[in-house]
Design a protein around this motif. Sequence first.
Motif, PDB file in Angstrom:
ATOM      1  N   ALA A   1       0.831  -1.213   0.000  1.00  0.00           N
ATOM      2  CA  ALA A   1       0.000   0.000   0.000  1.00  0.00           C
ATOM      3  C   ALA A   1       0.864   1.261   0.000  1.00  0.00           C
ATOM      4  CB  ALA A   1      -0.977  -0.007   1.180  1.00  0.00           C
ATOM      5  N   LYS A   2       1.912   1.233  -0.820  1.00  0.00           N
ATOM      6  CA  LYS A   2       2.827   2.371  -0.954  1.00  0.00           C
ATOM      7  C   LYS A   2       2.801   2.875  -2.393  1.00  0.00           C
ATOM      8  CE  LYS A   2       4.691   2.045   3.158  1.00  0.00           C
ATOM      9  NZ  LYS A   2       4.483   3.009   4.177  1.00  0.00           N
ATOM     10  N   PRO A   3       2.985   4.175  -2.572  1.00  0.00           N
ATOM     11  CA  PRO A   3       3.054   4.695  -3.944  1.00  0.00           C
ATOM     12  C   PRO A   3       4.280   4.142  -4.675  1.00  0.00           C
ATOM     13  CG  PRO A   3       2.883   6.476  -2.328  1.00  0.00           C
ATOM     14  CD  PRO A   3       3.109   5.217  -1.577  1.00  0.00           C
ATOM     15  N   LEU A   4       4.081   3.786  -5.905  1.00  0.00           N
ATOM     16  CA  LEU A   4       5.188   3.265  -6.710  1.00  0.00           C
ATOM     17  C   LEU A   4       6.329   4.273  -6.798  1.00  0.00           C
ATOM     18  CD1 LEU A   4       6.203   0.957  -8.529  1.00  0.00           C
ATOM     19  CD2 LEU A   4       5.120   2.141 -10.439  1.00  0.00           C
ATOM     20  N   HIS A   5       5.974   5.548  -6.855  1.00  0.00           N
ATOM     21  CA  HIS A   5       6.994   6.588  -6.965  1.00  0.00           C
ATOM     22  C   HIS A   5       7.902   6.655  -5.737  1.00  0.00           C
ATOM     23  CE1 HIS A   5       4.418   7.760 -10.266  1.00  0.00           C
ATOM     24  NE2 HIS A   5       5.356   8.583 -10.688  1.00  0.00           N
ATOM     25  N   MET A   6       7.489   6.043  -4.644  1.00  0.00           N
ATOM     26  CA  MET A   6       8.296   6.053  -3.424  1.00  0.00           C
ATOM     27  C   MET A   6       8.929   4.688  -3.143  1.00  0.00           C
ATOM     28  SD  MET A   6       6.044   8.487  -0.977  1.00  0.00           S
ATOM     29  CE  MET A   6       7.465   8.871   0.046  1.00  0.00           C
ATOM     30  N   TRP A   7       8.654   3.709  -3.989  1.00  0.00           N
ATOM     31  CA  TRP A   7       9.185   2.374  -3.776  1.00  0.00           C
ATOM     32  C   TRP A   7      10.643   2.345  -4.226  1.00  0.00           C
ATOM     33  CZ3 TRP A   7       7.001  -0.978  -0.781  1.00  0.00           C
ATOM     34  CH2 TRP A   7       7.451  -2.293  -0.777  1.00  0.00           C
ATOM     35  N   PRO A   8      11.519   1.692  -3.452  1.00  0.00           N
ATOM     36  CA  PRO A   8      12.950   1.691  -3.818  1.00  0.00           C
ATOM     37  C   PRO A   8      13.246   0.790  -5.013  1.00  0.00           C
ATOM     38  CG  PRO A   8      12.567   0.302  -1.896  1.00  0.00           C
ATOM     39  CD  PRO A   8      11.254   0.972  -2.219  1.00  0.00           C
ATOM     40  N   GLY A   9      14.319   1.099  -5.670  1.00  0.00           N
ATOM     41  CA  GLY A   9      14.819   0.234  -6.732  1.00  0.00           C
ATOM     42  C   GLY A   9      14.656   0.818  -8.116  1.00  0.00           C
ATOM     43  N   GLU A  10      15.541   0.362  -8.974  1.00  0.00           N
ATOM     44  CA  GLU A  10      15.575   0.822 -10.360  1.00  0.00           C
ATOM     45  C   GLU A  10      14.306   0.446 -11.120  1.00  0.00           C
ATOM     46  OE1 GLU A  10      18.774   0.051 -13.565  1.00  0.00           O
ATOM     47  OE2 GLU A  10      19.848   0.473 -11.691  1.00  0.00           O
ATOM     48  N   SER A  11      13.822  -0.762 -10.894  1.00  0.00           N
ATOM     49  CA  SER A  11      12.620  -1.239 -11.578  1.00  0.00           C
ATOM     50  C   SER A  11      11.416  -0.369 -11.225  1.00  0.00           C
ATOM     51  CB  SER A  11      12.358  -2.697 -11.184  1.00  0.00           C
ATOM     52  OG  SER A  11      11.128  -3.133 -11.690  1.00  0.00           O
ATOM     53  N   ALA A  12      11.294  -0.024  -9.954  1.00  0.00           N
ATOM     54  CA  ALA A  12      10.179   0.830  -9.521  1.00  0.00           C
ATOM     55  C   ALA A  12      10.293   2.210 -10.145  1.00  0.00           C
ATOM     56  CB  ALA A  12      10.152   0.940  -8.000  1.00  0.00           C
ATOM     57  N   GLN A  13      11.491   2.735 -10.226  1.00  0.00           N
ATOM     58  CA  GLN A  13      11.675   4.060 -10.827  1.00  0.00           C
ATOM     59  C   GLN A  13      11.368   4.042 -12.319  1.00  0.00           C
ATOM     60  OE1 GLN A  13      12.016   6.749  -8.857  1.00  0.00           O
ATOM     61  NE2 GLN A  13      11.727   5.123  -7.357  1.00  0.00           N
ATOM     62  N   GLU A  14      11.725   2.941 -12.993  1.00  0.00           N
ATOM     63  CA  GLU A  14      11.395   2.795 -14.414  1.00  0.00           C
ATOM     64  C   GLU A  14       9.876   2.782 -14.604  1.00  0.00           C
ATOM     65  OE1 GLU A  14      11.459  -0.582 -17.931  1.00  0.00           O
ATOM     66  OE2 GLU A  14      12.540  -0.970 -16.077  1.00  0.00           O
ATOM     67  N   MET A  15       9.192   2.011 -13.757  1.00  0.00           N
ATOM     68  CA  MET A  15       7.735   1.938 -13.859  1.00  0.00           C
ATOM     69  C   MET A  15       7.097   3.291 -13.537  1.00  0.00           C
ATOM     70  SD  MET A  15       6.722  -0.957 -14.950  1.00  0.00           S
ATOM     71  CE  MET A  15       5.006  -1.011 -14.485  1.00  0.00           C
ATOM     72  N   ALA A  16       7.584   3.974 -12.522  1.00  0.00           N
ATOM     73  CA  ALA A  16       7.050   5.287 -12.167  1.00  0.00           C
ATOM     74  C   ALA A  16       7.223   6.255 -13.331  1.00  0.00           C
ATOM     75  CB  ALA A  16       7.742   5.817 -10.911  1.00  0.00           C
ATOM     76  N   HIS A  17       8.370   6.201 -13.985  1.00  0.00           N
ATOM     77  CA  HIS A  17       8.627   7.053 -15.150  1.00  0.00           C
ATOM     78  C   HIS A  17       7.645   6.724 -16.277  1.00  0.00           C
ATOM     79  CE1 HIS A  17      10.789   9.450 -18.073  1.00  0.00           C
ATOM     80  NE2 HIS A  17      10.868   8.396 -18.858  1.00  0.00           N
ATOM     81  N   ASN A  18       7.384   5.442 -16.506  1.00  0.00           N
ATOM     82  CA  ASN A  18       6.424   5.041 -17.542  1.00  0.00           C
ATOM     83  C   ASN A  18       5.028   5.587 -17.239  1.00  0.00           C
ATOM     84  OD1 ASN A  18       8.293   3.627 -19.082  1.00  0.00           O
ATOM     85  ND2 ASN A  18       7.838   1.673 -18.136  1.00  0.00           N
TER      86      ASN A  18
END
Length: 77
Positions: free
Chosen positions: A44-61
């Motif tokens: 139940a956390k925002p993807l934009h705040m989730w750690p890791g490169e994969s999460a940042q890629e998804m947030a950017h998408n």
Amino acid sequence: MNRTRVQSLEHQFRIKELRDMFGPLVLSPQLPERTSLQQAQGAAKPLHMWPGESAQEMAHNFDMLLERVMRAGRIGI
């Protein structure tokens, strides 16, 4: 399109099929299948705040898709 696996020949076929049928209505970028999205959702956390490169890629998408939708709304498409 979400949860895409570009390595899958079946996914490639279906993506092409959708693009052929619906053209510019199929939004880009495609959202690849990533465990980080499931993990953030489960916690139940925002993807934009989730750690890791994969999460940042998804947030950017997601940001790119939002920008495209917002831009289309401004020009009336």
